[in-house]
Design a protein around this motif. Structure first.
Motif, PDB file in Angstrom:
ATOM      1  N   SER A   2      29.390   7.525  10.661  1.00 21.23           N
ATOM      2  CA  SER A   2      28.987   7.420  12.047  1.00 21.23           C
ATOM      3  C   SER A   2      27.481   7.345  12.142  1.00 21.23           C
ATOM      4  O   SER A   2      26.748   7.664  11.226  1.00 21.23           O
ATOM      5  CB  SER A   2      29.510   8.612  12.868  1.00 21.23           C
ATOM      6  OG  SER A   2      28.947   9.802  12.408  1.00 21.23           O
ATOM      7  N   SER A 135      37.230  -1.578  22.853  1.00 22.58           N
ATOM      8  CA  SER A 135      37.647  -0.509  21.941  1.00 22.58           C
ATOM      9  C   SER A 135      38.100  -1.051  20.597  1.00 22.58           C
ATOM     10  O   SER A 135      38.176  -0.311  19.613  1.00 22.58           O
ATOM     11  CB  SER A 135      38.771   0.306  22.572  1.00 22.58           C
ATOM     12  OG  SER A 135      39.889  -0.522  22.878  1.00 22.58           O
ATOM     13  N   TYR A 138      36.442  -0.351  17.210  1.00 13.30           N
ATOM     14  CA  TYR A 138      36.754   0.848  16.421  1.00 13.30           C
ATOM     15  C   TYR A 138      37.905   0.605  15.452  1.00 13.30           C
ATOM     16  O   TYR A 138      38.170   1.442  14.581  1.00 13.30           O
ATOM     17  CB  TYR A 138      37.104   2.017  17.342  1.00 13.30           C
ATOM     18  CG  TYR A 138      35.998   2.420  18.285  1.00 13.30           C
ATOM     19  CD1 TYR A 138      34.759   2.829  17.805  1.00 13.30           C
ATOM     20  CD2 TYR A 138      36.185   2.392  19.665  1.00 13.30           C
ATOM     21  CE1 TYR A 138      33.736   3.209  18.677  1.00 13.30           C
ATOM     22  CE2 TYR A 138      35.170   2.764  20.543  1.00 13.30           C
ATOM     23  CZ  TYR A 138      33.958   3.168  20.040  1.00 13.30           C
ATOM     24  OH  TYR A 138      32.945   3.539  20.897  1.00 13.30           O
ATOM     25  N   PRO A 141      41.256   3.645  14.267  1.00 12.42           N
ATOM     26  CA  PRO A 141      40.209   4.649  14.081  1.00 12.42           C
ATOM     27  C   PRO A 141      40.633   5.853  13.246  1.00 12.42           C
ATOM     28  O   PRO A 141      41.770   6.318  13.306  1.00 12.42           O
ATOM     29  CB  PRO A 141      39.875   5.064  15.513  1.00 12.42           C
ATOM     30  CG  PRO A 141      41.124   4.793  16.280  1.00 12.42           C
ATOM     31  CD  PRO A 141      41.743   3.577  15.657  1.00 12.42           C
ATOM     32  N   GLN A 146      37.565   8.416  20.232  1.00  9.72           N
ATOM     33  CA  GLN A 146      36.515   7.551  19.722  1.00  9.72           C
ATOM     34  C   GLN A 146      35.220   7.762  20.514  1.00  9.72           C
ATOM     35  O   GLN A 146      35.197   7.626  21.731  1.00  9.72           O
ATOM     36  CB  GLN A 146      36.938   6.080  19.806  1.00  9.72           C
ATOM     37  CG  GLN A 146      38.037   5.703  18.839  1.00  9.72           C
ATOM     38  CD  GLN A 146      39.418   6.142  19.322  1.00  9.72           C
ATOM     39  OE1 GLN A 146      39.891   5.691  20.363  1.00  9.72           O
ATOM     40  NE2 GLN A 146      40.056   7.039  18.582  1.00  9.72           N
ATOM     41  N   TYR A 150      30.744   6.263  16.454  1.00 11.83           N
ATOM     42  CA  TYR A 150      31.682   5.958  15.363  1.00 11.83           C
ATOM     43  C   TYR A 150      31.588   4.484  15.012  1.00 11.83           C
ATOM     44  O   TYR A 150      31.639   3.613  15.884  1.00 11.83           O
ATOM     45  CB  TYR A 150      33.101   6.327  15.796  1.00 11.83           C
ATOM     46  CG  TYR A 150      34.170   5.971  14.796  1.00 11.83           C
ATOM     47  CD1 TYR A 150      34.060   6.351  13.456  1.00 11.83           C
ATOM     48  CD2 TYR A 150      35.295   5.263  15.189  1.00 11.83           C
ATOM     49  CE1 TYR A 150      35.042   6.023  12.533  1.00 11.83           C
ATOM     50  CE2 TYR A 150      36.288   4.937  14.278  1.00 11.83           C
ATOM     51  CZ  TYR A 150      36.156   5.314  12.947  1.00 11.83           C
ATOM     52  OH  TYR A 150      37.128   4.985  12.040  1.00 11.83           O
ATOM     53  N   GLY A 152      33.712   2.670  13.162  1.00  8.33           N
ATOM     54  CA  GLY A 152      34.979   1.965  13.193  1.00  8.33           C
ATOM     55  C   GLY A 152      35.618   1.753  11.834  1.00  8.33           C
ATOM     56  O   GLY A 152      35.027   1.995  10.777  1.00  8.33           O
ATOM     57  N   ASN A 254      31.401   3.854  26.320  1.00  8.46           N
ATOM     58  CA  ASN A 254      32.849   3.710  26.481  1.00  8.46           C
ATOM     59  C   ASN A 254      33.215   3.748  27.963  1.00  8.46           C
ATOM     60  O   ASN A 254      32.786   4.649  28.690  1.00  8.46           O
ATOM     61  CB  ASN A 254      33.599   4.848  25.784  1.00  8.46           C
ATOM     62  CG  ASN A 254      33.551   4.754  24.274  1.00  8.46           C
ATOM     63  OD1 ASN A 254      33.371   3.682  23.704  1.00  8.46           O
ATOM     64  ND2 ASN A 254      33.740   5.890  23.612  1.00  8.46           N
TER      65      ASN A 254
END
Length: 356
Positions: A2, A135, A138, A141, A146, A150, A152, A254
């Protein structure tokens, strides 16, 4: 692994007054709702779409509005817009499993050429640029929920890669224009948006389940249905996009609903709301279908003051009503068998579609 790769810890930019906006992919599902919300707020809108997966029907109600302009343009080719622009919203891309499987090169080009051309337009206009990412960056995941930091777990050559990697590249292109060329950019990552104007045959779970349940056909659930998704009603998604555009925090941010449920639970909820007796039919699960999907929206809450407000049952009910009306209209006019035919096609399509 990450880490923040796109300047996500920077402060938000100058609050933006949006007087005139360009929306690429504006005749699509989310794009058309964004056009509506911008017009409701008094902003003039230039909707840019080549109708590969969008439809002029989605914005037909805006025809004749002096504050709305529709341009039939493919953003994968250089394009321009006359007059001043405050914000460029780049939504143009196939976004459903069926669409990006059917149009893999167009999907990759939308992430690469389309993003570059939309960025160049924003640069010429001195406009803020907002990329709607996904999304899907990711992948499947290993971190749950998430968070934006991150990196991914994505298969770069898998069956979903044309969409996953197109969006990941689009993020890199956007972040590079910000870091090295001083562009005013924002990245948002959308999680499983649903609502009216989705296409019944696009391969995503909500429209497929609704179409099948309304027709009384078996509801096709991939695998055992234990994989999870987090569904965000389109009004909430659009509110998050606009909040991010106006605030100017570079992101990524997000935008989604952290209420998580299994695909099997979703199928049962849709069947109940449709008052359907349709049985469940389990079909093979497609490759690289993510096991888990739930956003951490702490950043959106902190920097935008945003959180979803539409209850799942209320959102599903509104979506079901819209699908029922769409099915009833052609049936009343000419083809009473059309809804069942459409649902049968959706059932067949769902056997190879990820439950996205």
């Amino acid at each position: 692994m990450s880490g923040d790769r796109t300047g996500s810890q920077e402060e938000a930019g100058t609050p933006l007054e949006i007087r005139r906006a360009v929306v690429t992919g504006g005749a699509g599902f989310v794009g058309s709702h964004l056009c509506d919300r911008l017009r409701d707020g008094g902003a003039a809108v230039v909707c840019v779409d080549n109708f590969l997966t969008g439809s002029p029907d989605n914005v037909a109600h805006l025809a004749g509005d002096p504050g709305f302009e529709l341009l039939a343009v493919d953003v994968n080719e250089p394009f321009d817009v006359a007059g001043p622009v405050d914000a460029v919203f780049h939504l143009a891309s196939p976004a459903s499993p069926h669409d990006y499987a059917r149009h893999p090169l167009a999907t990759l080009k939308a992430g690469a050429h389309g993003t570059l051309h939309a960025l160049e337009l924003a640069g010429r206009k001195g406009a803020r640029f907002l990329l709607t990412s996904t999304s899907e960056v990711y992948g499947d995941p290993k971190v749950h929920p998430q968070v934006e930091s991150y990196w991914g777990n994505v298969n770069p050559i898998g069956p979903r890669s044309q969409y996953d990697e197109a969006k990941r590249f689009a993020e890199a292109l956007t972040a590079t224009h910000r870091a090295h060329l001083g562009f005013d950019t924002v990245i948002v990552r959308l999680f499983n948006t649903y609502g009216p104007r989705m296409r019944p045959l696009d391969g995503r779970a909500v429209p497929t389940f609704i179409t099948q349940a309304l027709a009384g056909l078996p509801i096709t659930v991939a695998g055992d249905g234990s994989q999870t998704r987090s569904l965000c009603y389109v009004d909430d998604t659009v509110a998050g996009i606009l909040a991010a555009a106006r605030a100017g925090h570079p992101g990524p941010i997000n935008i989604g609903n952290p209420a998580e449920m299994s695909i099997l639970e979703l199928a049962e909820r849709v069947r109940d709301l449709c008052r359907s007796a349709a049985p469940t039919r389990f079909v093979p699960r497609p490759g690289d279908d993510p096991d888990l999907r739930r956003p951490d929206i702490g950043r959106a809450a902190a920097v935008l003051g945003w959180a979803p407000v539409v209850d799942l049952d209320k959102g599903l009910a509104a979506t079901i009503d819209w699908f029922a009306a769409q099915q009833a209209a052609p049936a009343a006019e000419a083809a009473p068998e059309a809804p069942a035919t459409e649902a049968a096609e959706a059932a067949e399509a769902a056997q190879t579609a990820p439950a996205a």
